[in-house]
Design an enzyme around this catalytic site. Structure first.
Site, short mmCIF file in Angstrom:
data_model
loop_
_atom_site.label_atom_id
_atom_site.label_comp_id
_atom_site.label_asym_id
_atom_site.label_seq_id
_atom_site.Cartn_x
_atom_site.Cartn_y
_atom_site.Cartn_z
N ASP A 29 26.22 7.97 -5.36
CA ASP A 29 26.05 7.30 -4.07
C ASP A 29 27.23 7.68 -3.16
O ASP A 29 28.39 7.70 -3.60
CB ASP A 29 26.00 5.78 -4.27
CG ASP A 29 25.46 5.06 -3.05
OD1 ASP A 29 24.36 4.47 -3.14
OD2 ASP A 29 26.14 5.08 -2.00
N ASN A 85 16.71 -2.38 -4.63
CA ASN A 85 16.70 -3.25 -3.45
C ASN A 85 15.32 -3.16 -2.82
O ASN A 85 14.76 -2.07 -2.67
CB ASN A 85 17.77 -2.82 -2.45
CG ASN A 85 19.16 -3.16 -2.93
OD1 ASN A 85 19.37 -4.18 -3.59
ND2 ASN A 85 20.12 -2.29 -2.64
N GLY A 91 18.98 -5.56 1.77
CA GLY A 91 19.82 -4.46 2.24
C GLY A 91 19.18 -3.09 2.05
O GLY A 91 19.84 -2.08 2.27
N GLN A 92 17.93 -3.05 1.64
CA GLN A 92 17.26 -1.74 1.47
C GLN A 92 17.35 -0.95 2.77
O GLN A 92 17.00 -1.46 3.83
CB GLN A 92 15.79 -1.94 1.08
CG GLN A 92 15.07 -0.62 0.81
CD GLN A 92 13.57 -0.81 0.56
OE1 GLN A 92 13.04 -1.91 0.65
NE2 GLN A 92 12.90 0.27 0.23
N HIS A 98 14.62 4.46 -5.17
CA HIS A 98 15.87 4.85 -5.85
C HIS A 98 16.39 3.68 -6.65
O HIS A 98 16.50 2.57 -6.13
CB HIS A 98 16.91 5.35 -4.85
CG HIS A 98 17.16 4.41 -3.71
ND1 HIS A 98 16.30 4.30 -2.64
CD2 HIS A 98 18.15 3.52 -3.49
CE1 HIS A 98 16.75 3.40 -1.81
NE2 HIS A 98 17.88 2.90 -2.29
N LEU A 99 16.70 3.95 -7.90
CA LEU A 99 17.27 2.95 -8.78
C LEU A 99 18.79 3.11 -8.74
O LEU A 99 19.32 4.19 -9.00
CB LEU A 99 16.75 3.18 -10.21
CG LEU A 99 17.17 2.18 -11.27
CD1 LEU A 99 16.61 0.79 -10.97
CD2 LEU A 99 16.73 2.65 -12.65
N HIS A 100 19.48 2.02 -8.37
CA HIS A 100 20.95 2.05 -8.40
C HIS A 100 21.41 1.80 -9.84
O HIS A 100 20.91 0.87 -10.50
CB HIS A 100 21.54 0.92 -7.55
CG HIS A 100 21.27 1.01 -6.07
ND1 HIS A 100 22.22 1.43 -5.17
CD2 HIS A 100 20.16 0.70 -5.34
CE1 HIS A 100 21.71 1.38 -3.94
NE2 HIS A 100 20.46 0.94 -4.02
P1 5GP Z 1 19.45 0.92 -0.46
O1 5GP Z 1 20.33 0.08 0.41
O2 5GP Z 1 18.29 1.50 0.30
O3 5GP Z 1 19.03 0.23 -1.73
O4 5GP Z 1 20.37 2.11 -0.97
C1 5GP Z 1 20.58 3.28 -0.27
C2 5GP Z 1 21.82 3.90 -0.85
O5 5GP Z 1 21.86 5.26 -0.48
C3 5GP Z 1 23.12 3.26 -0.35
O6 5GP Z 1 23.86 2.77 -1.46
C4 5GP Z 1 23.81 4.38 0.40
O7 5GP Z 1 25.21 4.38 0.24
C5 5GP Z 1 23.18 5.63 -0.19
N1 5GP Z 1 23.09 6.75 0.71
C6 5GP Z 1 22.64 6.71 2.00
N2 5GP Z 1 22.67 7.94 2.54
C7 5GP Z 1 23.16 8.77 1.58
C8 5GP Z 1 23.43 10.18 1.55
O8 5GP Z 1 23.23 10.92 2.50
N3 5GP Z 1 23.95 10.68 0.38
C9 5GP Z 1 24.16 9.89 -0.72
N4 5GP Z 1 24.67 10.49 -1.81
N5 5GP Z 1 23.92 8.55 -0.72
C10 5GP Z 1 23.42 8.01 0.41
#
Ligand code: 5GP
Ligand code: ZN
Length: 112
Positions: A29, A85, A91-92, A98-100
């Site tokens: 991330d 998320n 916060g999505q 995508h799985l964190h």
């Molecule tokens: P969400 O909030 O949708 O569950 O998670 C999106 C995640 O993607 C966030 O943790 C954010 O930091 C990450 N992210 C967003 N843009 C990029 C990118 O361009 N490259 C990488 N490696 N991570 C990203």
């Protein structure tokens, strides 16, 4: 193609790759919230878990098993978390599934 994670999977936008197989692409991330914070992304575009279908069952299970393997390899099995998320209140921000995988520090419960 305007999807950020499809572009990362295709190599059109750079990312720090952790692992890849025929089904998933995994990378660090860009804004890590823990010492380990990687994203397990299906290569096939799926919007999010809310929009997933029974066809996606295998990839969702596979994503979790690969996350567990990475956690084992990184020695963070004393405490890690896998998270999807879902929806604006979570916060999505990216609409490609995508799985964190978060770990390497004490993770409080309940999460904020
Ligand atoms: P969400 O909030 O949708 O569950 O998670 C999106 C995640 O993607 C966030 O943790 C954010 O930091 C990450 N992210 C967003 N843009 C990029 C990118 O361009 N490259 C990488 N490696 N991570 C990203
Ligand atoms: Zn996509």
């Amino acid at each position: 193609m305007s999807c950020l994670f499809c572009n990362i999977v295709a190599g059109k936008i750079p990312a720090r790759k952790v692992f890849e197989d025929d089904k998933v692409f995994i990378f660090e991330d860009v804004n890590p919230q823990a010492p380990t914070h990687v994203l397990i992304v299906p290569k096939r575009h799926i919007v999010d878990i809310k929009n997933a279908t029974p066809e996606d069952t295998e990839i969702i299970g596979h994503s979790h098993l690969v996350a567990a393997k990475i956690a084992r390899e990184r020695g963070i099995e004393d405490g890690y978390r896998t998270v999807y998320n879902v929806g604006p209140n979570s916060g999505q921000s990216v609409f490609h599934l995508h799985l964190h995988l978060l770990g390497g520090r004490v993770l409080r419960w309940p999460p904020g």
